[in-house]
Design a protein around this motif. Structure first.
Motif, PDB file in Angstrom:
ATOM      1  N   GLY A   1       0.822  -1.210   0.000  1.00  0.00           N
ATOM      2  CA  GLY A   1       0.000   0.000   0.000  1.00  0.00           C
ATOM      3  C   GLY A   1       0.856   1.260   0.000  1.00  0.00           C
ATOM      4  O   GLY A   1       0.571   2.210  -0.727  1.00  0.00           O
ATOM      5  N   GLU A   2       1.917   1.263   0.801  1.00  0.00           N
ATOM      6  CA  GLU A   2       2.803   2.422   0.849  1.00  0.00           C
ATOM      7  C   GLU A   2       3.537   2.601  -0.476  1.00  0.00           C
ATOM      8  O   GLU A   2       3.686   3.724  -0.970  1.00  0.00           O
ATOM      9  CB  GLU A   2       3.805   2.272   1.996  1.00  0.00           C
ATOM     10  N   ALA A   3       3.984   1.507  -1.077  1.00  0.00           N
ATOM     11  CA  ALA A   3       4.661   1.588  -2.375  1.00  0.00           C
ATOM     12  C   ALA A   3       3.703   2.135  -3.434  1.00  0.00           C
ATOM     13  O   ALA A   3       4.097   2.959  -4.270  1.00  0.00           O
ATOM     14  CB  ALA A   3       5.177   0.211  -2.783  1.00  0.00           C
ATOM     15  N   LYS A   4       2.457   1.708  -3.392  1.00  0.00           N
ATOM     16  CA  LYS A   4       1.458   2.198  -4.347  1.00  0.00           C
ATOM     17  C   LYS A   4       1.242   3.699  -4.176  1.00  0.00           C
ATOM     18  O   LYS A   4       1.196   4.447  -5.156  1.00  0.00           O
ATOM     19  CB  LYS A   4       0.141   1.446  -4.135  1.00  0.00           C
ATOM     20  N   ARG A   5       1.149   4.150  -2.920  1.00  0.00           N
ATOM     21  CA  ARG A   5       0.975   5.584  -2.666  1.00  0.00           C
ATOM     22  C   ARG A   5       2.173   6.387  -3.181  1.00  0.00           C
ATOM     23  O   ARG A   5       2.014   7.458  -3.756  1.00  0.00           O
ATOM     24  CB  ARG A   5       0.762   5.841  -1.174  1.00  0.00           C
ATOM     25  N   ARG A   6       3.396   5.859  -2.970  1.00  0.00           N
ATOM     26  CA  ARG A   6       4.590   6.556  -3.451  1.00  0.00           C
ATOM     27  C   ARG A   6       4.596   6.646  -4.975  1.00  0.00           C
ATOM     28  O   ARG A   6       4.923   7.688  -5.540  1.00  0.00           O
ATOM     29  CB  ARG A   6       5.861   5.834  -2.985  1.00  0.00           C
TER      30      ARG A   6
ATOM     31  N   LEU B   1       1.997   6.543  -7.023  1.00  0.00           N
ATOM     32  CA  LEU B   1       0.952   7.472  -7.466  1.00  0.00           C
ATOM     33  C   LEU B   1       1.370   8.920  -7.240  1.00  0.00           C
ATOM     34  O   LEU B   1       1.118   9.781  -8.084  1.00  0.00           O
ATOM     35  CB  LEU B   1      -0.368   7.170  -6.749  1.00  0.00           C
ATOM     36  N   ALA B   2       2.026   9.190  -6.115  1.00  0.00           N
ATOM     37  CA  ALA B   2       2.496  10.547  -5.840  1.00  0.00           C
ATOM     38  C   ALA B   2       3.564  10.956  -6.849  1.00  0.00           C
ATOM     39  O   ALA B   2       3.567  12.087  -7.350  1.00  0.00           O
ATOM     40  CB  ALA B   2       3.047  10.636  -4.420  1.00  0.00           C
TER      41      ALA B   2
ATOM     42  N   GLU C   1       5.006  14.033 -11.841  1.00  0.00           N
ATOM     43  CA  GLU C   1       5.609  14.052 -13.178  1.00  0.00           C
ATOM     44  C   GLU C   1       4.592  14.241 -14.293  1.00  0.00           C
ATOM     45  O   GLU C   1       4.958  14.321 -15.462  1.00  0.00           O
ATOM     46  CB  GLU C   1       6.376  12.754 -13.401  1.00  0.00           C
ATOM     47  N   ARG C   2       3.311  14.323 -13.934  1.00  0.00           N
ATOM     48  CA  ARG C   2       2.245  14.422 -14.936  1.00  0.00           C
ATOM     49  C   ARG C   2       2.348  15.734 -15.699  1.00  0.00           C
ATOM     50  O   ARG C   2       2.607  16.788 -15.133  1.00  0.00           O
ATOM     51  CB  ARG C   2       0.889  14.334 -14.234  1.00  0.00           C
ATOM     52  N   ILE C   3       2.148  15.653 -16.992  1.00  0.00           N
ATOM     53  CA  ILE C   3       2.152  16.847 -17.833  1.00  0.00           C
ATOM     54  C   ILE C   3       0.698  17.199 -18.142  1.00  0.00           C
ATOM     55  O   ILE C   3      -0.037  16.367 -18.674  1.00  0.00           O
ATOM     56  CB  ILE C   3       2.913  16.590 -19.157  1.00  0.00           C
TER      57      ILE C   3
END
Length: 54
Positions: free
Chosen positions: A21-26, A28-29, A34-36
């Motif tokens: 769960g923590e890896a998934k949150r990282r 996604l963050a 990095e989203r354009i």
């Protein structure tokens, strides 16, 4: 009555789930950071040089 092995497996599974769960949150963050924005992207235009016509 559960044995101590069952409790260890259960605790281990809980830790694994928390880590996933923590890896998934990282991830996604990071992806959000990095989203354009769509407004900053350009539309793809086909390269007409490769067409057979004039």
């Amino acid at each position: 009555m559960p044995s101590s092995d069952d409790e260890l497996v259960s605790r281990g599974e809980q830790i694994d789930a928390a880590e996933r769960g923590e890896a998934k949150r990282r991830l996604l963050a990071q992806a959000e950071a990095e989203r354009i924005p769509v407004q900053e992207t350009t539309r793809a235009v086909p390269d007409r040089r490769w067409r057979g016509g004039p």
